[in-house]
Design an enzyme around this catalytic site. Structure first.
Site, PDB file in Angstrom:
ATOM      1  N   HIS A 347      36.168  42.430  32.338  1.00 31.68           N
ATOM      2  CA  HIS A 347      36.745  41.125  32.179  1.00 31.68           C
ATOM      3  C   HIS A 347      36.693  40.443  33.231  1.00 31.68           C
ATOM      4  CE1 HIS A 347      40.271  38.440  32.181  1.00 31.68           C
ATOM      5  NE2 HIS A 347      40.014  38.359  31.037  1.00 31.68           N
ATOM      6  N   CYS A 348      36.510  41.030  34.437  1.00 32.85           N
ATOM      7  CA  CYS A 348      36.166  40.401  35.996  1.00 32.85           C
ATOM      8  C   CYS A 348      34.736  39.589  35.672  1.00 32.85           C
ATOM      9  CB  CYS A 348      35.935  41.298  36.900  1.00 32.85           C
ATOM     10  SG  CYS A 348      37.576  42.154  37.221  1.00 32.85           S
ATOM     11  N   ALA A 349      33.754  40.247  34.972  1.00 35.40           N
ATOM     12  CA  ALA A 349      32.416  39.745  34.893  1.00 35.40           C
ATOM     13  C   ALA A 349      32.110  38.793  33.800  1.00 35.40           C
ATOM     14  CB  ALA A 349      31.670  40.926  34.488  1.00 35.40           C
TER      15      ALA A 349
END
Length: 356
Positions: A347-349
């Site tokens: 999700h962070c990416a």
């Protein structure tokens, strides 16, 4: 190479008002749709800075993980990879031919934090909300990453709407139906929003996301580079519904475990429907600083891309839970351990551009 301990200096703070259009134009009822709504495309960033990735082998492994995520998403929807023109040839060797490369330079991969936050309104107009990235409180170089949102807005000829906030979209979760949740440590922090009270920050976040209600919990200050982003702990999977990962046996000396339990209790007190899945018991990576959040997944058109950590007991439990929360979508599990070693996940990416 762990983001929990990474401190780099010399990053330039992007300009709060930098835009291809006037920052004073009205917001016209813009809001951030739920992640599970239809996407036009996904944006990602190519990690490239040797000031961030000193070790060449670690950089190579990280680039491969980003390529694996992008290639998996590209089976469901278009993907744009942001990278300087000098990086395109090497990136193409790892990326599916269907992935589009844009010549927007990057330092690191965390597009959820430094990438564009897309907003829409009921008239079908699209814009980008400017939550100004400042390297997680000036902890990491961000000369290029601080300008990505503005450069994407310029490329797409979209309005860039100011929020008056410094921070990261990974530090707030939204259900697309008017509710936000966040850890205070990622926002009410002198390294991001000095001089602003929690109430002032809440008002600006609600306006930025087009929401009307917010649930706060304390979080953890100063123990990791993000000051404990909530998207590695709890995710909205629908209106009033949350999926969380928690340790089966919390260590009451661990500030992250204590903060996670506090967040759970505060969400429960607000009447949200919460399902808890366990953190992995026996992940491939045994380092105590390894971040292994099952809920750091990404919802794309007809699919969910999630991490697996090599735990034969908890991996299937997590995959089953995600499949139940997102019925009708194919769940794809990837080994992205190298991102967990750097303190983040899938999700962070990623960052979605909603369809209109």
């Amino acid at each position: 190479m762990n983001r929990r301990h990474l401190i780099l200096t010399g990053g330039a703070l992007g300009l709060m008002g930098w835009s291809n259009r006037s920052a004073s134009q009205p917001d016209l009822g813009y809001f951030v749709p739920a992640e599970e709504t239809r996407h036009q495309r996904t944006f990602m960033q190519w990690p490239s800075s040797r000031r961030v990735y000193w070790d060449a082998a670690h950089l190579e492994d990280t680039q491969q993980a980003i390529a694996d995520i992008a290639n998996a998403i590209s089976a469901f929807e278009p993907v744009v990879m942001l990278a300087s023109a000098a990086e395109h040839a090497s990136a193409k060797r790892k990326l599916s031919p269907s992935i589009e490369l844009w010549g927007i330079p990057t330092e690191d991969l965390w597009c959820r934090d430094s990438g564009p936050v897309f907003v829409v309104n009921d008239s079908g107009q699209l814009a980008i909300r400017q939550i100004q990235f400042n390297g997680w409180g000036k902890k990491q170089v961000h000369t290029h990453d601080a300008r990505i949102a503005g450069r994407v807005a310029e490329h797409l000829d979209l309005p860039l709407l100011p929020s008056g906030l410094q921070g990261e979209a990974g530090g707030v979760e939204q259900d697309g139906h008017g509710l936000l949740m966040a850890h205070e440590s990622s926002w009410v922090n002198k390294n991001r929003n000095p001089g602003l009270s929690r109430d002032q920050i809440e008002t600006r976040l609600l306006a930025a996301y087009g929401a009307d209600r917010m649930i706060w919990s304390e979080g953890v200050w100063g123990e990791d580079i993000t000051d404990y982003h909530i998207d590695s702990l709890a995710r909205f999977t629908g209106p009033g519904r949350v999926l969380m990962n928690l340790p089966d046996e919390p260590d009451m000396r661990d500030p992250f475990h204590l903060a996670a339990l506090d967040t759970h209790d505060r969400l429960a007190a607000e009447g949200l429907q919460i399902e808890v899945i366990p953190e992995p018991h026996s992940p491939r990576i045994k380092d105590l600083d390894f971040v292994a959040p099952y809920v750091n997944y990404y919802v794309c058109n007809n699919g969910v891309i999630m991490p697996e950590f090599g735990d034969i007991e908890t991996d299937p439990l997590a995959q089953d839970a995600i499949a139940r929360h997102y019925p009708g979508r194919e769940v794809v599990a990837l080994n992205v351990d190298v991102l967990g070693q750097s303190g983040g996940g899938i999700h962070c990416a990623t960052q979605q551009m909603p369809a209109i």
